[in-house]
Every structure is written in C-alpha cells, then in structure tokens.
Write a protein that holds these residues in place. Structure first.
Motif, PDB file in Angstrom:
ATOM      1  N   ARG A  63      45.388  47.323  47.036  1.00  0.00           N
ATOM      2  CA  ARG A  63      44.203  47.281  47.886  1.00  0.00           C
ATOM      3  C   ARG A  63      44.640  47.491  49.332  1.00  0.00           C
ATOM      4  O   ARG A  63      45.707  47.046  49.724  1.00  0.00           O
ATOM      5  N   ILE A  87      53.118  58.154  49.732  1.00  0.00           N
ATOM      6  CA  ILE A  87      53.135  57.423  48.477  1.00  0.00           C
ATOM      7  C   ILE A  87      54.550  56.913  48.161  1.00  0.00           C
ATOM      8  O   ILE A  87      54.704  55.918  47.451  1.00  0.00           O
ATOM      9  N   ASN A 118      51.520  50.700  38.662  1.00  0.00           N
ATOM     10  CA  ASN A 118      51.135  52.112  38.496  1.00  0.00           C
ATOM     11  C   ASN A 118      52.042  53.021  39.318  1.00  0.00           C
ATOM     12  O   ASN A 118      52.309  52.747  40.487  1.00  0.00           O
ATOM     13  N   SER A 120      52.638  57.008  40.789  1.00  0.00           N
ATOM     14  CA  SER A 120      51.936  58.260  41.044  1.00  0.00           C
ATOM     15  C   SER A 120      52.858  59.421  40.681  1.00  0.00           C
ATOM     16  O   SER A 120      54.064  59.240  40.496  1.00  0.00           O
ATOM     17  N   ASP A 181      45.588  55.160  30.817  1.00  0.00           N
ATOM     18  CA  ASP A 181      44.420  56.027  30.609  1.00  0.00           C
ATOM     19  C   ASP A 181      44.613  56.930  29.397  1.00  0.00           C
ATOM     20  O   ASP A 181      44.174  58.096  29.405  1.00  0.00           O
ATOM     21  N   GLY A 258      40.375  43.292  31.221  1.00  0.00           N
ATOM     22  CA  GLY A 258      39.053  43.734  31.668  1.00  0.00           C
ATOM     23  C   GLY A 258      38.233  42.609  32.266  1.00  0.00           C
ATOM     24  O   GLY A 258      38.643  41.451  32.264  1.00  0.00           O
ATOM     25  N   TYR A 259      37.063  42.997  32.780  1.00  0.00           N
ATOM     26  CA  TYR A 259      36.203  42.040  33.465  1.00  0.00           C
ATOM     27  C   TYR A 259      35.759  40.901  32.569  1.00  0.00           C
ATOM     28  O   TYR A 259      35.378  39.840  33.047  1.00  0.00           O
TER      29      TYR A 259
HETATM   30  P1  C2E Z   1      44.139  52.124  36.431  1.00  0.00           P
HETATM   31  O1  C2E Z   1      45.595  51.945  36.558  1.00  0.00           O
HETATM   32  O2  C2E Z   1      43.648  52.738  35.180  1.00  0.00           O
HETATM   33  O3  C2E Z   1      43.534  50.672  36.659  1.00  0.00           O
HETATM   34  C1  C2E Z   1      42.396  50.175  36.018  1.00  0.00           C
HETATM   35  C2  C2E Z   1      41.189  50.209  36.931  1.00  0.00           C
HETATM   36  O4  C2E Z   1      40.070  49.711  36.218  1.00  0.00           O
HETATM   37  C3  C2E Z   1      41.328  49.304  38.163  1.00  0.00           C
HETATM   38  O5  C2E Z   1      40.594  49.922  39.227  1.00  0.00           O
HETATM   39  C4  C2E Z   1      40.634  48.031  37.695  1.00  0.00           C
HETATM   40  O6  C2E Z   1      40.147  47.246  38.762  1.00  0.00           O
HETATM   41  C5  C2E Z   1      39.510  48.609  36.888  1.00  0.00           C
HETATM   42  N1  C2E Z   1      39.037  47.673  35.856  1.00  0.00           N
HETATM   43  C6  C2E Z   1      39.691  46.671  35.260  1.00  0.00           C
HETATM   44  N2  C2E Z   1      38.924  46.063  34.336  1.00  0.00           N
HETATM   45  C7  C2E Z   1      37.734  46.690  34.344  1.00  0.00           C
HETATM   46  C8  C2E Z   1      36.504  46.520  33.585  1.00  0.00           C
HETATM   47  O7  C2E Z   1      36.369  45.660  32.737  1.00  0.00           O
HETATM   48  N3  C2E Z   1      35.488  47.391  33.883  1.00  0.00           N
HETATM   49  C9  C2E Z   1      35.620  48.377  34.808  1.00  0.00           C
HETATM   50  N4  C2E Z   1      34.574  49.161  35.031  1.00  0.00           N
HETATM   51  N5  C2E Z   1      36.761  48.561  35.537  1.00  0.00           N
HETATM   52  C10 C2E Z   1      37.806  47.736  35.286  1.00  0.00           C
HETATM   53  P2  C2E Z   1      41.202  49.998  40.684  1.00  0.00           P
HETATM   54  O8  C2E Z   1      41.924  48.713  41.002  1.00  0.00           O
HETATM   55  O9  C2E Z   1      40.107  50.453  41.593  1.00  0.00           O
HETATM   56  O10 C2E Z   1      42.299  51.121  40.581  1.00  0.00           O
HETATM   57  C11 C2E Z   1      41.921  52.439  40.302  1.00  0.00           C
HETATM   58  C12 C2E Z   1      43.127  53.304  40.011  1.00  0.00           C
HETATM   59  O11 C2E Z   1      43.926  53.441  41.192  1.00  0.00           O
HETATM   60  C13 C2E Z   1      44.061  52.731  38.957  1.00  0.00           C
HETATM   61  O12 C2E Z   1      43.566  52.994  37.671  1.00  0.00           O
HETATM   62  C14 C2E Z   1      45.335  53.474  39.277  1.00  0.00           C
HETATM   63  O13 C2E Z   1      45.313  54.752  38.701  1.00  0.00           O
HETATM   64  C15 C2E Z   1      45.254  53.619  40.785  1.00  0.00           C
HETATM   65  N6  C2E Z   1      46.122  52.599  41.422  1.00  0.00           N
HETATM   66  C16 C2E Z   1      45.873  51.289  41.649  1.00  0.00           C
HETATM   67  N7  C2E Z   1      46.938  50.682  42.240  1.00  0.00           N
HETATM   68  C17 C2E Z   1      47.888  51.638  42.363  1.00  0.00           C
HETATM   69  C18 C2E Z   1      49.234  51.649  42.878  1.00  0.00           C
HETATM   70  O14 C2E Z   1      49.801  50.633  43.307  1.00  0.00           O
HETATM   71  N8  C2E Z   1      49.896  52.849  42.851  1.00  0.00           N
HETATM   72  C19 C2E Z   1      49.321  53.985  42.340  1.00  0.00           C
HETATM   73  N9  C2E Z   1      50.040  55.122  42.346  1.00  0.00           N
HETATM   74  N10 C2E Z   1      48.075  54.000  41.831  1.00  0.00           N
HETATM   75  C20 C2E Z   1      47.365  52.847  41.840  1.00  0.00           C
END
Ligand code: C2E
Ligand code: MG
Ligand code: MG
Ligand code: MG
Length: 282
Positions: A63, A87, A118, A120, A181, A258-259
C-alpha cells in the motif's frame, strides 16, 4: 494570429484528460520519493488451512500512503513503478520488510507462518532478485521455507528456459514458489510440470463463479486436481462466502484466502488476528 491559434487549440483542450495527465505526472514525481519518505506499507491477509481452520500463512500486499491522495492501491502504481524502474528498489523493500515482520512475529511466539510476497515481471528477470532474497533472509534470520514468492503465468511462460533457471536458483535458497492468479494466463501444461512450483493459487474470478454456474465450479475442480497430480498445493483466492468455502473444502482445496476470513490489514491488526486465532506450530 496568436489569439486565433489560442482559440483554435482551446477546442482541443479536454479538461478531464488534462487533469488525468497532471495526476499521473504528480504520482510519478511522488513515487520517486515514496520509499525514502516511508510512505510504503505492507498489509497482510491471512491464509487459512481448510482442514484445521488455522492461519498458516499470509500474503503481503503493498500500500502507498500518499500524503494527499490517501491510500493508493497497488493496481494504480505497480505498473508505473515497473515502467519507471522503481520496482527494483520497491520490490527489494517489500521482500526485506516481509521477512523482518514475519521473523518478528515468529520471535514473539505468534506462530510459525509462511509469508507470501508478489513479484513483478521486471523483478523476476532482474539481476538483483537472488541477491535481495538472500539478503532479506540473512538479515531477518527467517528460515527460507517461511518465504513464498508469487509469480504469474506470463512471467514464466515467456522465456521458459530462463524462467526455469531462475526458479531453480530460488528453490536452492529454500523458498517456496507459487503461481498467482492461476487460470487467467496462458499456461502450457507440459511446462507447468517442469517448473519447480509448490503452490497454485486459483484466481478469484473462478472462485466467484463457483456458485454462479456449473462451468465455474468445474474449472475450480480441475485446477485442484491438476495441482494435486503435480504434487502442488492449492490456495483459493477471493473467498467471500460460506458456500464457496464449503465447495472448496468438499473438493480438497488446501488453503483459502479472502474477505470471508479477513481483508488485508495493517501489521497491528494482523497481530491481533494472530493472537486470537487457533495457534499453529511447524
Ligand atoms: P494479487 O496478488 O492477486 O492479490 C490479491 C488481491 O485480491 C489483493 O488486492 C487483495 O486485497 C484482493 N482480495 C483479497 N481477498 C479478496 C476477496 O475476498 N474479494 C476481493 N474482491 N478481493 C480480494 P490488492 O491488495 O489491491 O492487490 C492487487 C494486486 O497488486 C495483487 O494481486 C498483486 O498482483 C499486486 N501487488 C500487491 N502488492 C504487491 C507487491 O508488493 N509487489 C508487486 N509486484 N505486486 C503487488
Ligand atoms: Mg498475490
Ligand atoms: Mg491473485
Ligand atoms: Mg493479481
């Protein structure tokens, strides 16, 4: 003449686009300083073992606490950070912070959990990855098996031989490797079996479809069966309802996230979650 030009160009002026361009420029400028200004934080989302109900791991999610914009989602700035080359330092910070935090929780007796980070695309193929992972493990004292790195299909399916080399070196450090994913990219199944992958994470879009239609459910069942036949563990992402959990349990999914259990939360709140959750050992 100038006046005329000005009037003409005024026709092309689009306030909305201009505002967006400005915002992007502002975000770019601010992102350069986000690390040194301590504006980046990790949130943590628990991963639950389906059989025992215990928290066995967590995913670290980045965040950006922007002084004006508030909390900025990684979906809005990770791609930008990739383009800007930022990154690499940001990614190294994430790995290091995740390891230090996890070790602190282990030392505090809150359980021996795995932490998933995660990666990149640029980080994965970059020359610093092995070094940053090694450094983070050494500095924190965290055992490598408690660190899991999440990759996506597109990152490993492009240059397969190069990917296998990198994955093998990471495995030699002792970390776990997960495909995030899963099902949304293009995986060659024959390659999948050649990668030293420990975990498949079922994408949340399939989990959402479990209750909606028979096809969605069939895909989830297939992924679980595929993973198990490759001796991999399966984690379902985006579990929001008791029905989804029941389905996943009935079909042998190993872990859920998950949530339904918890949103990603800050470190203090996560500590609270751990303190009140069934304890884990191992
Ligand atoms: P991701 O790795 O597939 O992470 C899962 C996303 O789904 C997270 O969104 C999480 O908050 C959200 N999520 C978890 N449980 C639920 C649920 O029950 N329902 C729904 N609708 N969503 C859920 P977030 O935190 O916004 O992160 C989005 C993406 O950003 C991540 O997808 C990941 O690809 C990327 N990301 C996050 N942190 C990092 C990081 O430190 N480095 C890199 N390179 N990418 C990151
Ligand atoms: Mg992830
Ligand atoms: Mg995911
Ligand atoms: Mg994702």
């Amino acid at each position: 003449r100038a006046k005329e030009l000005g009037r003409n160009s005024y026709q092309f002026y689009c306030p909305e686009m201009n505002a967006r361009t400005l915002e992007r420029l502002q975000i770019e400028a601010d992102l350069r300083h986000a690390l040194e200004r301590n504006e980046l934080v990790l949130h943590y989302q628990p991963q639950i073992d389906v059989k025992s109900g215990a928290i066995v791991g967590m995913e670290a999610l980045l965040r950006w606490e922007h002084p004006v914009l508030g909390v900025v989602s990684p979906l809005r700035f990770i791609a930008l950070a990739e383009e800007m080359g930022l990154i690499i330092p940001i990614g190294a910070w994430v790995i290091r912070t995740a390891c230090l935090q996890n070790m602190a929780w282990q030392k505090a007796g809150l359980g021996r959990l795995r932490i998933a980070v995660n990666l990149s695309a640029r980080q994965f193929t970059g020359k610093d990855l092995l070094q940053s992972v090694g450094d983070a493990l050494e500095e924190s004292g965290l055992e490598a098996r408690y660190l899991e790195l999440e990759l996506t299909e597109s990152m490993v399916m492009g240059d397969v031989d190069n990917a296998i080399t990198i994955l093998r070196m990471l495995k030699q450090l002792g970390v776990h490797l997960a495909i995030d994913d899963f099902g949304t990219g293009y995986s060659s199944l024959s390659y999948l079996s050649r990668f030293p992958i420990d975990v498949l994470k079922i994408d949340q879009s399939f989990v959402r479809d479990i209750a909606l239609d028979a096809d969605g459910a069939a895909i989830v069942v297939s992924i679980i069966s595929l993973a198990h036949s490759l001796r991999q563990k399966v984690i379902a992402e985006g579990v929001e309802t008791a029905e989804q959990l029941a389905f996943l349990r009935a079909h042998g999914c190993d872990e859920v996230q998950g949530y339904f259990f918890s949103r990603p939360v800050g470190a203090l709140e996560f500590e609270h979650l751990l303190a009140h959750a069934p304890c884990t050992t191992g």
